[in-house]
Scaffold this active site. Structure first.
Site, short mmCIF file in Angstrom:
data_model
loop_
_atom_site.label_atom_id
_atom_site.label_comp_id
_atom_site.label_asym_id
_atom_site.label_seq_id
_atom_site.Cartn_x
_atom_site.Cartn_y
_atom_site.Cartn_z
N HIS A 24 -18.93 104.16 -72.75
CA HIS A 24 -17.86 103.63 -71.70
C HIS A 24 -18.33 102.69 -70.73
O HIS A 24 -18.81 103.03 -69.64
CB HIS A 24 -17.27 105.08 -70.92
CG HIS A 24 -18.58 106.03 -70.58
ND1 HIS A 24 -19.39 105.96 -69.81
CD2 HIS A 24 -18.35 107.26 -70.98
CE1 HIS A 24 -20.15 107.06 -69.77
NE2 HIS A 24 -19.76 107.78 -70.66
N HIS A 78 -24.26 121.41 -71.24
CA HIS A 78 -23.38 120.35 -70.49
C HIS A 78 -22.21 120.20 -71.15
O HIS A 78 -21.80 120.31 -72.40
CB HIS A 78 -24.11 118.92 -70.80
CG HIS A 78 -23.52 117.77 -70.16
ND1 HIS A 78 -22.50 117.68 -69.07
CD2 HIS A 78 -23.78 116.35 -70.53
CE1 HIS A 78 -22.26 116.59 -68.52
NE2 HIS A 78 -22.87 115.80 -69.57
N GLU A 80 -19.91 117.40 -71.29
CA GLU A 80 -19.37 116.14 -71.80
C GLU A 80 -19.42 116.08 -73.24
O GLU A 80 -20.17 116.62 -74.02
CB GLU A 80 -20.07 115.09 -71.38
CG GLU A 80 -19.42 113.71 -71.42
CD GLU A 80 -20.05 112.75 -70.56
OE1 GLU A 80 -21.32 112.53 -69.96
OE2 GLU A 80 -19.49 111.60 -70.49
N ASP A 82 -19.75 114.11 -75.70
CA ASP A 82 -20.85 113.57 -76.54
C ASP A 82 -21.90 114.96 -77.04
O ASP A 82 -22.58 114.71 -78.02
CB ASP A 82 -21.88 112.56 -76.24
CG ASP A 82 -22.28 112.57 -74.83
OD1 ASP A 82 -21.51 113.47 -74.04
OD2 ASP A 82 -23.03 111.95 -74.13
N HIS A 144 -25.72 114.79 -64.59
CA HIS A 144 -24.74 113.89 -63.79
C HIS A 144 -23.40 114.32 -63.72
O HIS A 144 -22.59 113.73 -63.11
CB HIS A 144 -24.71 112.43 -64.40
CG HIS A 144 -24.12 112.54 -65.70
ND1 HIS A 144 -23.10 111.44 -66.14
CD2 HIS A 144 -24.34 112.99 -66.77
CE1 HIS A 144 -22.67 111.74 -67.27
NE2 HIS A 144 -23.49 112.52 -67.96
N ASP A 163 -28.95 115.68 -70.87
CA ASP A 163 -28.87 114.09 -70.27
C ASP A 163 -30.10 113.68 -69.70
O ASP A 163 -30.70 112.58 -69.65
CB ASP A 163 -27.64 113.65 -69.60
CG ASP A 163 -26.41 113.68 -70.40
OD1 ASP A 163 -26.43 113.33 -71.56
OD2 ASP A 163 -25.30 113.83 -69.70
N TYR A 191 -30.81 103.94 -69.14
CA TYR A 191 -29.75 105.30 -69.19
C TYR A 191 -30.03 105.56 -67.67
O TYR A 191 -28.71 106.02 -67.14
CB TYR A 191 -30.67 106.43 -70.07
CG TYR A 191 -29.64 107.39 -70.01
CD1 TYR A 191 -28.75 107.36 -71.31
CD2 TYR A 191 -29.54 108.45 -69.20
CE1 TYR A 191 -27.77 108.48 -71.36
CE2 TYR A 191 -28.81 109.51 -69.19
CZ TYR A 191 -28.08 109.53 -70.43
OH TYR A 191 -26.95 110.60 -70.76
N HIS A 222 -30.29 112.78 -75.90
CA HIS A 222 -29.97 111.62 -76.50
C HIS A 222 -31.45 111.00 -76.61
O HIS A 222 -32.29 110.82 -75.90
CB HIS A 222 -29.33 110.57 -75.37
CG HIS A 222 -28.10 110.98 -75.00
ND1 HIS A 222 -27.04 111.07 -75.97
CD2 HIS A 222 -27.54 111.18 -73.94
CE1 HIS A 222 -25.91 111.16 -75.48
NE2 HIS A 222 -26.32 111.44 -74.14
FE1 FEO Z 1 -23.26 113.49 -69.74
FE2 FEO Z 1 -24.55 112.60 -72.74
O1 FEO Z 1 -23.40 113.31 -71.57
#
Ligand code: FEO
Length: 398
Positions: A24, A78, A80, A82, A144, A163, A191, A222
């Site tokens: 994004h 989380h 999100e 991903d 986040h 994250d 990041y 990640h």
């Molecule tokens: Fe906040 Fe890697 O997703």
């Protein structure tokens, strides 16, 4: 597809997104991974998940160790996508399996997937036992998203940080002892700059809350897993969260129409060099804003230049400044500069976007503007004035 053993009974079973180049708007030139972790204990536990298109890859890695239908417990740190995109398919395989997460995440997952899975709500500090091991949850709201949390295993002293401490790196290597440390730290900084920076106050709280934990391994969602270099990434997060910057580093960020603003940018570079500081030049036509943000995490001076166009600033500069404002770096010194033809509106606009407390809120140096094309004499005059101002700043720092 193979799982990667991290400890006896603990495996990385994530997905590798080799071709990801844009997350994004954040340029991810090294790709990324979505890390899921499998713990083989009396209750077989899967922590986190992957993007939807890497679900089969995750299942193949889990199948390298066990039949995925044998998983007893799911933990979702989380919402999100991903990290949750594979959940709808996994929940079809494991329809009654308990999914442990916090109230915000339950709300978020229901809103995303319109499913009422077998959620078990956990609060910060709650612990579950999975056999030889316990898992303790630490909510990390707004690091986040409102739903973020960490999961900590005291017997293994492993922090599953989602994250937090992550980096967008696609690699076959999994550990920080297997991959160049300078690249991991640089990507962790990028990041932080592009994802975590606006929530630095919350990161400060999380670092305080986690400071009592013994941590020998950090498993983020990640990139590379921290083992030998845990103290280095924790120290780096402390610096970034408390807005520590290098008082001698400056960024000169600009775009130009007829090269007059570029001449001024070069003059500003020279002024910083002449007083013994370390400036870096970033032309917004050539440098992506997400890469500039990485530099901003540690630079004290943020100089931004634009000529006046249509009574305003160039669109590249506007885009950068709105991105910068959203990411909210603090305790920086700004400088607005640019050439103009007649109205000269770019300078007050830049001054406002950098200096106004409702915008970036930086302490500001005197703005530098010049009508049409500066010759060498004009550039020298502007440079000497800036050098004098910078010398005063340096003196005051002592
Ligand atoms: Fe906040 Fe890697 O997703």
């Amino acid at each position: 597809m193979k799982a990667r053993k991290l400890r006896e009974g603990i495996y990385w079973v994530g997905g590798i997104d080799w071709n990801l180049r844009n997350f994004h708007g954040y340029m991810t030139q090294r790709g990324s991974t979505y890390n899921a972790y499998l713990i083989i204990d009396e209750k077989i536990t899967l922590i986190d998940n992957v993007k939807s298109y890497l679900y089969d890859e995750m299942i193949a890695r889990i199948s390298d160790i066990i039949d995925p239908s044998k998983i007893d417990i799911l933990i979702q740190n989380h919402v999100e996508m991903d990290h949750s995109g594979g959940l709808p398919r996994l929940m079809k395989l494991l329809p009654n399996t308990k999914l442990y997460t916090n109230a915000q995440a339950i709300k978020g997952l229901k809103a995303h997937y319109k499913e009422d899975w077998n959620f078990v709500e956990v609060k910060s500090g709650d612990t579950i036992n999975i056999g030889k091991r316990d898992l303790t949850f630490l909510t990390t709201p707004m690091v986040h998203w409102p739903d973020n949390m960490f999961t900590y295993c005291p017997q293994e002293t492993i922090l599953f940080s989602n994250d937090g401490f992550g980096q967008h790196i696609a690699s076959s290597e999994r550990l920080d002892t297997e991959f160049p440390l300078n690249i991991i730290l640089e990507e962790a900084k990028k990041y932080y700059a592009n994802i975590v920076l606006p929530y630095s106050k919350q990161v400060q709280n999380v670092l305080n809350a986690a400071s009592g934990l013994e941590i020998s391994m950090i498993c983020p969602s990640h990139g590379i897993i921290w083992t030998e270099h845990v103290p280095k990434i924790v120290a780096a997060y402390k610096d970034w969260a408390y807005y520590v910057s290098d008082s001698k580093t400056a960024l000169v960020i600009y775009d130009t129409m007829w090269k007059s603003t570029e001449k001024m940018a070069m003059m500003i570079m020279e002024a910083f060099e002449n007083v013994g500081m370390h400036p870096r030049l970033c032309n917004l036509q050539e440098t992506h804003i997400s890469d500039i943000m990485t530099e901003i995490v540690s630079a004290r001076y943020i100089c931004v230049g634009s000529p006046t166009l249509n009574s305003s600033i160039l669109p590249t500069v506007a885009a950068f400044l709105y991105y910068l404002k959203g990411l909210s770096p603090k305790d920086r010194i700004g400088l607005a500069f640019g050439s103009y033809g007649w109205g000269g509106q770019s300078i007050p606009i830049l001054q406002n976007l950098l200096g106004d407390p409702k915008e970036c809120g930086f302490e500001m140096l005197e703005p530098i503007k010049y009508q049409y094309i500066p010759d060498q004499a004009a550039l020298d005059e502007m440079r000497l004035k800036l050098e004098a101002e910078l010398k005063t700043k340096l003196e005051n720092q002592k």
